[in-house]
Design an enzyme around this catalytic site. Structure first.
Site, PDB file in Angstrom:
ATOM      1  N   LYS A 193       0.848  -1.197   0.000  1.00  0.00           N
ATOM      2  CA  LYS A 193       0.000   0.000   0.000  1.00  0.00           C
ATOM      3  C   LYS A 193       0.882   1.246   0.000  1.00  0.00           C
ATOM      4  O   LYS A 193       2.091   1.176   0.259  1.00  0.00           O
ATOM      5  CB  LYS A 193      -0.912  -0.007   1.228  1.00  0.00           C
ATOM      6  CG  LYS A 193      -0.154   0.023   2.553  1.00  0.00           C
ATOM      7  CD  LYS A 193      -1.093  -0.039   3.746  1.00  0.00           C
ATOM      8  CE  LYS A 193      -0.272  -0.046   5.035  1.00  0.00           C
ATOM      9  NZ  LYS A 193      -0.997   0.439   6.190  1.00  0.00           N
ATOM     10  N   TYR A 212      15.219  30.078   7.383  1.00  0.00           N
ATOM     11  CA  TYR A 212      14.084  30.850   7.909  1.00  0.00           C
ATOM     12  C   TYR A 212      14.072  30.895   9.440  1.00  0.00           C
ATOM     13  O   TYR A 212      14.238  29.870  10.097  1.00  0.00           O
ATOM     14  CB  TYR A 212      12.767  30.213   7.459  1.00  0.00           C
ATOM     15  CG  TYR A 212      12.491  30.300   5.973  1.00  0.00           C
ATOM     16  CD1 TYR A 212      12.613  31.501   5.282  1.00  0.00           C
ATOM     17  CD2 TYR A 212      12.089  29.166   5.273  1.00  0.00           C
ATOM     18  CE1 TYR A 212      12.338  31.566   3.919  1.00  0.00           C
ATOM     19  CE2 TYR A 212      11.811  29.234   3.914  1.00  0.00           C
ATOM     20  CZ  TYR A 212      11.942  30.443   3.244  1.00  0.00           C
ATOM     21  OH  TYR A 212      11.663  30.507   1.905  1.00  0.00           O
TER      22      TYR A 212
HETATM   23  C1  PLP Z   1      -4.343  -4.010   7.755  1.00  0.00           C
HETATM   24  C2  PLP Z   1      -2.852  -3.949   7.690  1.00  0.00           C
HETATM   25  N1  PLP Z   1      -2.151  -5.097   7.618  1.00  0.00           N
HETATM   26  C3  PLP Z   1      -0.813  -5.098   7.569  1.00  0.00           C
HETATM   27  C4  PLP Z   1      -0.113  -3.910   7.602  1.00  0.00           C
HETATM   28  C5  PLP Z   1       1.395  -3.962   7.580  1.00  0.00           C
HETATM   29  O1  PLP Z   1       1.891  -3.441   8.784  1.00  0.00           O
HETATM   30  P1  PLP Z   1       3.451  -3.379   9.040  1.00  0.00           P
HETATM   31  O2  PLP Z   1       3.972  -2.360   8.084  1.00  0.00           O
HETATM   32  O3  PLP Z   1       3.587  -2.967  10.464  1.00  0.00           O
HETATM   33  O4  PLP Z   1       3.971  -4.715   8.750  1.00  0.00           O
HETATM   34  C6  PLP Z   1      -0.803  -2.704   7.683  1.00  0.00           C
HETATM   35  C7  PLP Z   1      -0.076  -1.441   7.748  1.00  0.00           C
HETATM   36  O5  PLP Z   1      -0.326  -0.567   8.539  1.00  0.00           O
HETATM   37  C8  PLP Z   1      -2.211  -2.719   7.719  1.00  0.00           C
HETATM   38  O6  PLP Z   1      -2.916  -1.590   7.777  1.00  0.00           O
END
Ligand code: PLP
Length: 382
Positions: free
Chosen positions: A41, A274
């Site tokens: 993601k 700044y």
């Molecule tokens: C539903 C879900 N699963 C898995 C993950 C993966 O998490 P991590 O990056 O801590 O492994 C996330 C990330 O936040 C998530 O939202």
């Protein structure tokens, strides 16, 4: 017109060899029957979703996971068609029809979502792959335990009508990055009882899953049929409490580098950037690093962020601006164009994303994920 050459200003090098090694390390940490969903993601936490997804699959990941349906559909559009892809953050009106046609595993946390996906299945004539998400204690997305029987019952009815197939039952931890936090055992208890209820009611899921990176690394009892590591795939430690990435056997995938744009002598008492929050205490040299908060360098790390320039770790002098910041080079006079390394694996003396997280009072997830679109990703390792 001649073609514009690629920017020399800055780049995020993405070491796909390191990513593959991390997936293999994770594979070795779970039992052979446990499948691995590489979470890609948010453009693979800023690393580039399609390239990283492909590398993760090459190294043995079995599934891909995204937050939004649009991220998942983009993987399919890029030609990743032969592996299961799950997405879990749906909003009313989202593209359920396309999700069914693309064979996505679509997470459902409540009745509105089940109703929309069932409607879409009727419209398209397809069978929707649906994963039911339980809130076992995170208090974010997911179905409350009190509402679980109604959701499970409605999903089973839609399954009997041939409109959906319940492919998964799943949840997410609140505090897996804090070893021995009491919520971990409590969430596992709730998850087991919700699984038990659904399976007794007739659900036959392909996968049951709750483990993110910290749980993949430290909680074998939470692995069930599948684990969902994200940050560990990118070689970054989920939290300092679990150890550094090196201690976890992971290798950071992203290195953020810039070319010093200007080096100049200034006298003592010269204000820098700044607000003049930094004033030189002696005659010195200043180096201009052409990266700023528009590129994801946290403004909160003003006066604190570490940068390796010409073999020495310097500190951001004064405020991080939108496009640039300054380091005090203490009289060293490297040539303009000299490499400045904000973070990388750390084995050449450069800081890590975890060091920047400390400097910016945040988590390393945020450091890598927020590197902006203006910074080209340069892929190493095939
Ligand atoms: C539903 C879900 N699963 C898995 C993950 C993966 O998490 P991590 O990056 O801590 O492994 C996330 C990330 O936040 C998530 O939202």
């Amino acid at each position: 017109m001649t073609e514009t050459p690629p920017p020399r200003r800055a780049r995020a090098e993405i070491d796909l060899g390191a990513l593959r090694a991390n997936v293999r390390t994770l594979r070795a940490r779970v039992a052979p029957h446990v499948r691995i969903m590489a979470v890609v993601k948010a453009d693979a936490y800023g690393h580039g979703a399609v390239r990283c997804a492909r590398a993760a699959l090459e190294a043995g990941a079995d599934w891909l996971g995204t937050a939004t349906p649009h991220e998942a559909l983009a993987l399919r559009a890029a030609g990743i068609t032969d592996v299961p892809v799950m997405c879990w953050l749906w909003t009313p009106g989202d593209p359920w029809d396309q999700g069914i046609e693309a064979g996505l595993d679509m997470s459902v946390s409540g009745m509105w979502a089940l109703e929309e996906v069932v409607e879409a299945a009727r419209r398209t004539g397809g069978t929707a792959r649906v994963q039911l998400k339980a809130d076992t204690g995170l208090g974010r997305n997911g179905c409350q335990p009190a509402d679980w029987p109604e959701l499970v019952g409605a999903a089973l009815k839609a399954e009997a009508d041939g409109l959906v197939k319940v492919t998964g039952l799943w949840s997410h931890f609140a505090c897996a990055d804090e070893p021995h936090h009491p919520s971990i055992a409590a969430q596992l208890d709730v998850f087991r009882s919700l699984l038990d209820h659904a399976e007794k009611a007739g659900v036959e899921p392909e996968v049951r899953h709750i483990a993110n990176s910290p749980a993949t690394l430290t909680l074998p009892e939470a692995h069930f049929d599948l684990v969902r590591p994200g940050i560990a795939v990118y070689g970054v430690s989920p939290s300092p409490e679990l150890g550094t990435s090196a201690e976890l056997g992971l290798r950071p995938v992203m290195s953020l580098k810039a070319s010093v744009a200007l080096v100049k002598w200034v006298p003592a008492g010269h204000g820098v950037s700044y607000g003049h929050h930094y004033v030189t205490d002696a005659e010195t040299t200043l180096g201009l690093v052409p990266l700023g908060y528009a590129d994801g360098v946290p403004r909160h790390a003003s006066g604190r962020g570490p940068v390796l320039v010409d073999g020495t770790v310097r500190t951001v002098a004064g405020r991080v601006a939108m496009d640039q910041f300054v380091v005090d080079l203490g009289g060293d006079d490297p040539a303009p164009g000299t490499e400045a390394v904000l973070f990388g694996p750390g084995d050449r003396g450069e800081p890590t994303a975890e060091d920047w997280a400390v400097a910016a009072d945040t988590i390393a997830y945020e450091i890598v994920t927020r590197i902006g679109a203006r910074v080209p990703r340069v892929y190493l390792g095939g």
